[in-house]
Design a protein around this motif. Structure first.
Motif, short mmCIF file in Angstrom:
data_model
loop_
_atom_site.label_atom_id
_atom_site.label_comp_id
_atom_site.label_asym_id
_atom_site.label_seq_id
_atom_site.Cartn_x
_atom_site.Cartn_y
_atom_site.Cartn_z
N ASP A 22 0.81 -1.23 0.00
CA ASP A 22 0.00 0.00 0.00
C ASP A 22 0.84 1.27 0.00
O ASP A 22 0.39 2.31 0.46
CB ASP A 22 -0.91 -0.01 1.24
CG ASP A 22 -0.12 -0.23 2.53
OD1 ASP A 22 1.11 -0.02 2.51
OD2 ASP A 22 -0.73 -0.58 3.55
N THR A 51 2.97 1.72 -5.07
CA THR A 51 1.93 0.75 -5.42
C THR A 51 0.84 1.44 -6.26
O THR A 51 0.45 0.96 -7.33
CB THR A 51 1.29 0.17 -4.13
OG1 THR A 51 2.32 -0.32 -3.29
CG2 THR A 51 0.29 -0.93 -4.44
N LEU A 52 0.36 2.57 -5.76
CA LEU A 52 -0.69 3.30 -6.47
C LEU A 52 -0.16 3.91 -7.76
O LEU A 52 -0.81 3.81 -8.82
CB LEU A 52 -1.27 4.40 -5.56
CG LEU A 52 -2.26 5.34 -6.27
CD1 LEU A 52 -3.46 4.58 -6.81
CD2 LEU A 52 -2.71 6.45 -5.31
N SER A 75 0.22 1.33 -10.52
CA SER A 75 -1.10 0.79 -10.93
C SER A 75 -1.78 1.76 -11.87
O SER A 75 -2.37 1.37 -12.88
CB SER A 75 -2.02 0.59 -9.72
OG SER A 75 -1.41 -0.23 -8.78
N HIS A 88 -2.88 -6.95 -7.83
CA HIS A 88 -2.51 -6.40 -6.52
C HIS A 88 -2.42 -7.53 -5.50
O HIS A 88 -3.39 -8.24 -5.25
CB HIS A 88 -3.55 -5.37 -6.07
CG HIS A 88 -3.19 -4.66 -4.81
ND1 HIS A 88 -4.10 -4.02 -4.02
CD2 HIS A 88 -1.98 -4.49 -4.21
CE1 HIS A 88 -3.49 -3.48 -2.98
NE2 HIS A 88 -2.20 -3.76 -3.06
N ASN A 116 -4.09 4.83 -0.83
CA ASN A 116 -3.41 4.00 -1.83
C ASN A 116 -4.12 2.66 -2.03
O ASN A 116 -4.27 2.18 -3.15
CB ASN A 116 -1.95 3.75 -1.40
CG ASN A 116 -1.12 5.03 -1.40
OD1 ASN A 116 -1.49 6.02 -2.03
ND2 ASN A 116 0.01 5.01 -0.71
N ARG A 117 -4.59 2.06 -0.93
CA ARG A 117 -5.27 0.76 -1.03
C ARG A 117 -6.58 0.88 -1.80
O ARG A 117 -6.85 0.07 -2.71
CB ARG A 117 -5.62 0.25 0.38
CG ARG A 117 -4.45 -0.12 1.23
CD ARG A 117 -4.97 -0.62 2.60
NE ARG A 117 -3.88 -0.58 3.55
CZ ARG A 117 -3.89 0.16 4.67
NH1 ARG A 117 -4.93 0.86 5.03
NH2 ARG A 117 -2.83 0.14 5.46
N THR A 120 -5.88 1.70 -5.60
CA THR A 120 -5.19 0.61 -6.30
C THR A 120 -6.19 -0.51 -6.62
O THR A 120 -6.23 -1.02 -7.74
CB THR A 120 -4.03 0.06 -5.44
OG1 THR A 120 -3.10 1.11 -5.23
CG2 THR A 120 -3.33 -1.11 -6.12
N CYS A 131 -7.40 -2.72 -10.43
CA CYS A 131 -6.80 -4.05 -10.67
C CYS A 131 -7.78 -5.05 -11.25
O CYS A 131 -8.97 -5.02 -10.97
CB CYS A 131 -6.26 -4.58 -9.35
SG CYS A 131 -4.79 -3.69 -8.88
#
Ligand code: UD1
Length: 387
Positions: free
Chosen positions: A105, A109-110, A113, A125, A142-143, A146, A150
């Motif tokens: 996260d 990561t973001l 993606s 992810h 971010n979570r 993302t 996905c």
């Protein structure tokens, strides 16, 4: 022979910050040992760049050096996220990947993606669906974002499936595979460095660690605990109180070290009972965690690792995105509540610590399940070594 590597674009595996490395390592290993899998390329965004945050962990995890390093470094969230995007885009253009794999996260990561999804490249992810329901945490933003981008969402616990369903993610995208971080833990535990070796390497005399070698391990780096002067002072006061009962060992994150200095809080720390160390390698951290009487942390991953190791964990946060560590594991939330900390420390020292059990599918084989799914998803045939 049919050459999968030339018929399907590579899988770009992204890491940015320290907690990503133990998640990507077993996935890279499983991808590279499966002849049916597309070629795996490791991209490091450079979000973390210190030697202590990088090289040792790569070596400990037997992670190959990154194929590409974007060298992004620190900055505000907007700067860091934008810079990762700007530098990742030409990498995607050049590689024509079949898939981009992101873990955890962090800002990288973001950012990766978003770049891939807008180019029509599939994104997977690993560790999807975890929610703290606290949008003041940058990781929560971010979570959430993302997961919306996905096509494959690999989850570590069942609560994540409920969160994703509530957010309208089609169920067929979600795969309960277990926890890749526990794959790394299981593979590396036999090589964990004994605390006595860590102490000797850092010139910590045997007298500093209490009778029977009992100690507590501390890690703190969340902005909510360490960026605000009053909160950091309160966190230190809590540690000071615990340290009267149990000596504490504390590898300092650079953010925390800088803030202790900036706020002039150095003098409030009893150096005889709270032993500060530089950031440690993975094998050193595993050894410290395994042998600690208890762990006090605000990390996400350490809540899970202590549950897997059966070590009591006091999490200095008001919430957790990993509820299975509370419901089934050894974790308790204590925030910065002194009374709660005092009560839990007393329980641990009296041998009444909460006993947990290993959550479902935290069996060291999550990366195999991920690669088996990826091969049938990306290559379209179930020829994986793990199928
Ligand atoms: C990041 C992640 C966090 C993760 C943590 C693990 C985000 C939003 N946060 O937070 O989820 O738990 O990593 O460590 O992505 N610094 C160095 N050397 C480095 C890296 C950072 O000295 O190699 C210092 C810099 O002064 C920087 C500060 O640490 O400003 C914070 O680094 P940053 O990458 O912004 O976030 P973390 O707090 O590490």
């Amino acid at each position: 022979m049919y050459d999968v590597a030339t018929s399907v674009g590579p899988i770009l595996c992204v890491v940015g910050a320290r907690p990503n490395y133990m998640k990507i390592a077993p996935i890279i290993r499983a991808l590279r040992s499966d002849p049916a899998a597309p070629r795996a390329t490791l991209v490091h965004t450079g979000q973390h760049y210190d030697e202590a945050m990088n090289e040792r962990l790569f070596a400990d995890l037997e992670l190959p050096p990154p194929d590409v390093n974007l060298g992004v470094g620190s900055g505000s969230h907007a700067q860091q996220t934008a810079e990762v995007m700007r530098r990742f885009e030409p990498v995607v253009d050049a590689a024509a990947p079949s898939c981009v794999v992101v873990v955890g996260d962090v800002n990288s990561t973001l950012a990766c993606s978003l770049v891939a999804a807008k180019k029509g490249v599939r994104v997977a992810h690993v560790e999807a669906g975890l929610r703290s329901f606290d949008r003041s945490m940058p990781e929560e933003i971010n979570r959430l974002l993302t997961d919306q981008l996905c096509e494959a969402l690999y989850i570590t616990e069942r609560s994540a499936a409920e969160n994703l369903e509530r957010e309208g993610i089609p169920r067929e995208r979600v795969h309960f595979v277990g926890n890749v971080m526990i794959d790394s833990l299981k593979a590396s535990l036999p090589h964990a460095v004994a605390p006595a070796v860590v102490f000797a390497a850092n010139a910590v005399g045997p007298k500093l660690i209490g009778e029977g070698g009992r100690f507590g391990l501390v890690t703190l780096h969340r902005p909510s605990n360490v960026d605000d002067q009053a909160n950091l002072a309160e966190s230190l006061a809590i540690l000071t109180e615990v340290a009267r009962e149990l000596p504490l060992v504390w590898p300092l994150h650079p953010r925390t070290r800088a803030n202790i200095e900036r706020f002039g809080l150095d003098r409030t720390i009893d150096g005889k009972r709270i032993i500060r160390l530089p950031p440690q390698g993975y094998l050193e951290t595993l050894g410290l965690m395994r042998d600690a009487a208890l762990v006090i942390t605000d990390s996400g991953g350490i809540q899970e690792e202590t549950t897997a190791l059966g070590v009591p964990c006091l999490t200095m946060r008001e919430n957790t995105e990993r509820p299975v560590t509370i419901e089934q594991g050894t974790n308790v939330l204590v925030g910065r509540n002194r009374g709660l900390v005092r009560a839990h420390v007393a329980d641990v020292l009296a041998g009444r610590a909460k006993r947990g059990r290993m959550p479902e599918l935290w069996d060291g084989r999550a990366s195999e399940r991920i690669v088996a799914h990826m091969v049938s998803w990306l290559v379209g045939r179930a020829e994986s070594a793990y199928a």
